[in-house]
Design a protein around this motif. Structure first.
Motif, PDB file in Angstrom:
ATOM      1  N   LYS A   7      76.952  14.085  35.061  1.00 19.62           N
ATOM      2  CA  LYS A   7      76.094  15.245  35.372  1.00 19.62           C
ATOM      3  C   LYS A   7      74.866  15.276  34.469  1.00 19.62           C
ATOM      4  O   LYS A   7      73.782  15.673  34.899  1.00 19.62           O
ATOM      5  N   ILE A   8      75.026  14.861  33.241  1.00 18.35           N
ATOM      6  CA  ILE A   8      73.878  14.781  32.322  1.00 18.35           C
ATOM      7  C   ILE A   8      72.924  13.674  32.788  1.00 18.35           C
ATOM      8  O   ILE A   8      71.700  13.848  32.800  1.00 18.35           O
ATOM      9  N   ILE A   9      73.484  12.543  33.219  1.00 13.11           N
ATOM     10  CA  ILE A   9      72.660  11.425  33.700  1.00 13.11           C
ATOM     11  C   ILE A   9      71.889  11.816  34.960  1.00 13.11           C
ATOM     12  O   ILE A   9      70.710  11.474  35.108  1.00 13.11           O
ATOM     13  N   SER A  10      72.532  12.562  35.843  1.00 12.54           N
ATOM     14  CA  SER A  10      71.866  12.970  37.095  1.00 12.54           C
ATOM     15  C   SER A  10      70.967  14.189  36.892  1.00 12.54           C
ATOM     16  O   SER A  10      70.355  14.673  37.854  1.00 12.54           O
ATOM     17  N   LYS A  11      70.930  14.728  35.646  1.00 15.33           N
ATOM     18  CA  LYS A  11      70.110  15.894  35.262  1.00 15.33           C
ATOM     19  C   LYS A  11      70.641  17.200  35.877  1.00 15.33           C
ATOM     20  O   LYS A  11      69.944  18.213  35.861  1.00 15.33           O
ATOM     21  N   GLU A  12      71.852  17.140  36.421  1.00 18.99           N
ATOM     22  CA  GLU A  12      72.487  18.370  36.895  1.00 18.99           C
ATOM     23  C   GLU A  12      72.761  19.288  35.700  1.00 18.99           C
ATOM     24  O   GLU A  12      72.707  20.518  35.819  1.00 18.99           O
ATOM     25  N   ILE A  13      73.071  18.677  34.566  1.00 17.58           N
ATOM     26  CA  ILE A  13      73.214  19.413  33.298  1.00 17.58           C
ATOM     27  C   ILE A  13      72.094  18.955  32.375  1.00 17.58           C
ATOM     28  O   ILE A  13      71.844  17.747  32.236  1.00 17.58           O
ATOM     29  N   LYS A  14      71.444  19.915  31.754  1.00 20.06           N
ATOM     30  CA  LYS A  14      70.290  19.644  30.894  1.00 20.06           C
ATOM     31  C   LYS A  14      70.746  19.047  29.554  1.00 20.06           C
ATOM     32  O   LYS A  14      71.799  19.406  29.021  1.00 20.06           O
TER      33      LYS A  14
END
Ligand code: 5GP
Ligand code: ZN
Length: 116
Positions: free
Chosen positions: A10-17
């Motif tokens: 999710k961090i890689i996909s920028k879903e999580i900042k």
């Protein structure tokens, strides 16, 4: 491959900042949210591999790339001269809490050895 219930995917996909220090096609480096040293970066391959137990011969290039990036980011963070540590926590007894392969780059203070 993105794994939907994986924090680092999710961090890689920028879903999580996150606080991104470096990014290319295969790697992401971010600041650790709970730093254990004045410099505490996480170097994360973009492919989802759960831990060092799961790496295979096809991952050799990315593992080498991680080492080179760690050396470069240590230099850019100003810790290369006095020294730093590159750590992979693998599995429960290794203290791994996020099961997407990553390396901790820690520096900016004297560290002890052996770990407890
Ligand atoms: P592990 O315990 O698996 O070796 O390392 C996981 C690291 O991820 C920990 O140092 C923890 O502080 C960090 N971390 C956990 N959640 C987040 C988050 O949402 N953002 C960032 N930047 N780091 C995180
Ligand atoms: Zn993942």
């Amino acid at each position: 491959m993105i794994v939907s219930d994986c924090l680092f995917c999710k961090i890689i996909s920028k879903e999580i900042k996150s606080d991104i220090i470096y990014e290319d096609d295969s790697l992401l480096a971010i600041k650790d949210i709970n730093p254990a040293a004045p410099v505490h970066l996480l170097i994360i391959p973009k492919i989802h591999v759960a831990s060092l137990n799961e790496v295979a011969i096809g991952d050799v290039e990315i593992l080498g790339h991680i080492q080179l990036l760690a050396s470069r980011l240590a230099e850019e963070s100003g810790v290369s001269e006095r020294g730093y540590r590159l750590v992979n926590n693998c599995g429960e007894w290794g203290g791994q809490s996020v099961f997407h392969l990553h390396y901790h780059l820690l520096g900016g203070k004297q560290m002890g050895w052996p770990p407890e």
